[in-house]
Design an enzyme around this catalytic site. Structure first.
Site, PDB file in Angstrom:
ATOM      1  N   THR A 118      43.588 102.341 -64.852  1.00 59.06           N
ATOM      2  CA  THR A 118      42.952 103.733 -65.705  1.00 59.06           C
ATOM      3  C   THR A 118      42.769 104.777 -64.818  1.00 59.06           C
ATOM      4  OG1 THR A 118      40.671 102.714 -65.857  1.00 59.06           O
ATOM      5  CG2 THR A 118      42.152 102.113 -67.549  1.00 59.06           C
TER       6      THR A 118
ATOM      7  N   PHE B  45      32.295  93.831 -63.174  1.00 60.65           N
ATOM      8  CA  PHE B  45      31.436  94.771 -62.170  1.00 60.65           C
ATOM      9  C   PHE B  45      31.413  94.259 -60.685  1.00 60.65           C
ATOM     10  CE2 PHE B  45      29.537  94.472 -66.154  1.00 60.65           C
ATOM     11  CZ  PHE B  45      29.431  95.697 -66.602  1.00 60.65           C
TER      12      PHE B  45
ATOM     13  N   ARG C 287      32.827  94.422 -56.695  1.00 59.96           N
ATOM     14  CA  ARG C 287      32.867  95.282 -55.623  1.00 59.96           C
ATOM     15  C   ARG C 287      33.922  94.975 -54.669  1.00 59.96           C
ATOM     16  NH1 ARG C 287      26.918  94.434 -53.514  1.00 59.96           N
ATOM     17  NH2 ARG C 287      27.695  92.444 -54.298  1.00 59.96           N
TER      18      ARG C 287
ATOM     19  N   GLY D  15      32.775 107.065 -52.415  1.00 56.73           N
ATOM     20  CA  GLY D  15      34.192 107.093 -52.665  1.00 56.73           C
ATOM     21  C   GLY D  15      34.723 105.878 -53.427  1.00 56.73           C
TER      22      GLY D  15
ATOM     23  N   CYS E  56      36.027 103.481 -58.065  1.00 55.74           N
ATOM     24  CA  CYS E  56      35.162 103.514 -59.567  1.00 55.74           C
ATOM     25  C   CYS E  56      34.285 104.640 -59.501  1.00 55.74           C
ATOM     26  CB  CYS E  56      34.447 102.146 -59.241  1.00 55.74           C
ATOM     27  SG  CYS E  56      35.545 100.800 -59.697  1.00 55.74           S
TER      28      CYS E  56
HETATM   29  C1  UDX Z   1      31.322 100.011 -57.358  1.00 60.92           C
HETATM   30  C2  UDX Z   1      30.500  99.121 -58.004  1.00 60.92           C
HETATM   31  O1  UDX Z   1      29.387  98.529 -57.071  1.00 60.92           O
HETATM   32  C3  UDX Z   1      31.075  97.947 -58.766  1.00 60.92           C
HETATM   33  O2  UDX Z   1      29.902  97.298 -59.352  1.00 60.92           O
HETATM   34  C4  UDX Z   1      32.032  98.329 -59.772  1.00 60.92           C
HETATM   35  O3  UDX Z   1      32.721  97.323 -60.348  1.00 60.92           O
HETATM   36  C5  UDX Z   1      33.158  99.479 -59.145  1.00 60.92           C
HETATM   37  O4  UDX Z   1      32.538 100.123 -58.250  1.00 60.92           O
HETATM   38  P1  UDX Z   1      32.936  99.395 -54.989  1.00 60.92           P
HETATM   39  O5  UDX Z   1      33.581 100.905 -55.280  1.00 60.92           O
HETATM   40  O6  UDX Z   1      33.707  98.489 -54.714  1.00 60.92           O
HETATM   41  O7  UDX Z   1      32.120  99.034 -56.242  1.00 60.92           O
HETATM   42  O8  UDX Z   1      31.877 100.016 -53.887  1.00 60.92           O
HETATM   43  P2  UDX Z   1      30.275  99.842 -53.572  1.00 60.92           P
HETATM   44  O9  UDX Z   1      29.939  99.077 -52.625  1.00 60.92           O
HETATM   45  O10 UDX Z   1      29.596 100.195 -54.819  1.00 60.92           O
HETATM   46  O11 UDX Z   1      30.061 101.491 -52.894  1.00 60.92           O
HETATM   47  C6  UDX Z   1      30.635 102.749 -53.349  1.00 60.92           C
HETATM   48  C7  UDX Z   1      30.543 103.830 -52.599  1.00 60.92           C
HETATM   49  O12 UDX Z   1      29.162 104.153 -52.420  1.00 60.92           O
HETATM   50  C8  UDX Z   1      31.022 103.719 -51.325  1.00 60.92           C
HETATM   51  O13 UDX Z   1      31.521 104.809 -50.801  1.00 60.92           O
HETATM   52  C9  UDX Z   1      30.005 103.241 -50.534  1.00 60.92           C
HETATM   53  O14 UDX Z   1      29.737 103.795 -49.009  1.00 60.92           O
HETATM   54  C10 UDX Z   1      28.995 104.261 -51.037  1.00 60.92           C
HETATM   55  N1  UDX Z   1      27.389 103.832 -50.998  1.00 60.92           N
HETATM   56  C11 UDX Z   1      26.992 102.714 -51.523  1.00 60.92           C
HETATM   57  C12 UDX Z   1      26.443 104.619 -50.228  1.00 60.92           C
HETATM   58  O15 UDX Z   1      26.963 105.666 -49.829  1.00 60.92           O
HETATM   59  N2  UDX Z   1      25.332 104.136 -50.002  1.00 60.92           N
HETATM   60  C13 UDX Z   1      24.888 103.084 -50.642  1.00 60.92           C
HETATM   61  O16 UDX Z   1      23.593 102.858 -50.516  1.00 60.92           O
HETATM   62  C14 UDX Z   1      25.851 101.870 -51.286  1.00 60.92           C
END
Ligand code: UDX
Length: 444
Positions: free
Chosen positions: A86, A152, A154, A261, A264
């Protein structure tokens, strides 16, 4: 149970493989022939730790198959999961639901026996209601029962997140669907029945968006606190640790960085804002989180530029980390993919290295970029090394900074993930610039 999963992206493939590992018979469907041909020979389309082993194991044990032929599979299924993409739509952050609706149309025309159709894709609130209408008006005898089962997981931790979920959210208006889906998820929730959260479809859809938006708010919050720390001389890492000790707050999401980034947070925050504005119920906090994250890109660039008196012409930079976070090969909305073209635009040359993302990045970026095989090659003759992704390969215990010191032109490290203790770097003769902490100059 017999399960069909439509869509072999992150969510579909991990869920399909996960359900087969729990002992179900699973067929994963995708209309992309190449992906299915590859999966049938054991080649998986994404980098995800331990997923490949599970694919091989479950194929060998006869519980997991891959097919292009949706119609011939669906009438053997007890449950069909829709897990197609999506992506961000063209306007206003609205999610593009064309794949979801075309799958729904196809199911409605071809399902001939009582079946549960459960949505795993992240879809805006109200989408299941529209799909129910499609099923009711088009399917022969109203035998399709719907559910919303958001995922959910990651990236990089997807198998683990599937096997040990924080919660299983299931929205459905049919009590019998809840009993079947509870049974399916029982091995995952083990003795903790509270992990199965039963609700209606609209609420389940919103739980997914609200969760992602909340986490995005948390990240943008710490990034602004980080900026404040730089102004007043506080240490953002200690602020985050101190805040995180409060269980009501928690440490996750409080790591400052170059901005969130991935597939999601950027897409889902915009889609939620769109839903909110359509319903004249603005989400100003989420809007602020998005705007803070957008401005993070300019902030990262200006931090580098300022270090070079705003003259980046003919500067050489070693960029370490291209993916949006560690543990994935995904470049979607990755801060590096924004930064590199900007540095090039201002006259710089790039030496880039990433443990997983190089092949994709090579297809997407052009200009004076040398693609390197490791951190040392990326350090040759550079004016600064810039850490963008927190790969464990970049941990101080895994890097020989003394060797790097002999390779670089200028001993400057700019760390947008706060991976190092300032003294460890400055004592080796480098200037060290990180986020939300004082700039530490070399103590040589
Ligand atoms: C996220 C959600 O965590 C997950 O539950 C959902 O299903 C999909 O989106 P994901 O995109 O795989 O998962 O990555 P995540 O580990 O959550 O990190 C997302 C972004 O936030 C990354 O760019 C990461 O570098 C950033 N981030 C995360 C931070 O800048 N600081 C943090 O403390 C945590």
């Amino acid at each position: 149970m017999n399960i069909v999963v439509i869509g072999t992206g992150y969510v579909g493939l991990v869920s399909g493989v996960g359900f087969s590992e729990l002992g179900n018979n699973v067929v994963c469907i995708d209309k992309d022939e190449k992906i299915i041909d590859n999966l049938n020979t054991g080649i998986i389309p994404i980098f995800e730790p331990s997923l490949e082993d599970l694919v091989h194991k479950n194929m060998k044990e006869g519980r997991l198959r891959f097919s292009k032929d949706l119609i011939s599979e669906i009438n053997n299924a007890d449950i069909i999961f829709i897990a197609v993409g999506t992506p961000r739509g063209k306007e206003d952050g609205e999610a593009d639901l064309s794949s979801v609706f075309s799958v729904a149309e196809e199911l409605s025309k071809n399902i001939e026996k009582e079946t549960i159709v459960a949505m795993k894709s992240t879809v805006p609130v109200g989408t299941m209601k529209i799909i129910e209408k499609i099923f009711k008006t088009k399917s022969n005898n109203k035998i399709i029962k719907t559910a919303s089962v958001p995922e959910f997981l990651r990236e990089g931790l997807a198998v683990n997140d599937f096997m040990q979920p924080s919660r299983v959210i299931v929205g459905s208006n049919y009590p019998e669907v809840h009993s079947t889906l509870y049974e399916l998820h029982r091995p995952l929730i083990k003795s903790n029945k509270n992990l199965y959260f039963q609700t209606d479809t609209q609420t389940a859809e919103l739980i997914k968006y609200a969760s992602n938006a909340f986490l995005a708010v948390k990240i943008s919050f710490i990034n602004e606190i980080s900026n404040l720390c730089e102004k007043i001389g506080a240490n953002v890492e200690e602020v985050a640790d101190g805040m995180g000790l409060d269980k009501r707050i928690g440490r996750w999401g409080l790591s400052t960085g170059p901005g969130y980034g991935g597939s999601c947070f950027p897409k889902d925050t915009l889609a939620l804002i769109h839903t909110a504005s359509q319903n004249e119920s603005p989400l100003r906090i989420v809007e602020a989180a998005v705007s803070v994250n957008d401005s993070r890109k300019a902030f990262v660039f200006s931090k580098i530029s300022e270090e070079f008196n705003n003259d980046l012409r003919n500067k050489n930079f070693g960029i370490l980390g291209l993916t949006f976070k560690a543990g994935t090969d995904d470049l979607r909305d990755s801060p590096s993919m924004d930064l590199i073209p900007k540095l090039i635009e201002y006259g710089s040359n790039i030496r880039a290295y990433d443990p997983q993302g190089i092949d994709e990045a090579r297809k997407k970026l052009e200009g004076p970029i040398v693609w390197c095989k490791d951190i040392y090659e990326a350090s040759e003759n550079v004016d600064a090394i810039i850490f963008m992704t927190e790969w464990s390969e970049f941990d101080s215990k895994n890097i020989d900074f003394n060797r790097i010191a002999t390779l670089v032109k200028k001993k400057i490290i700019i760390d947008f993930r706060n991976m190092y203790k300032p003294y460890d770097i400055t004592s080796l003769g480098f200037d060290y610039i990180s986020l939300g902490r004082k700039v530490s100059r070399s103590i040589d």
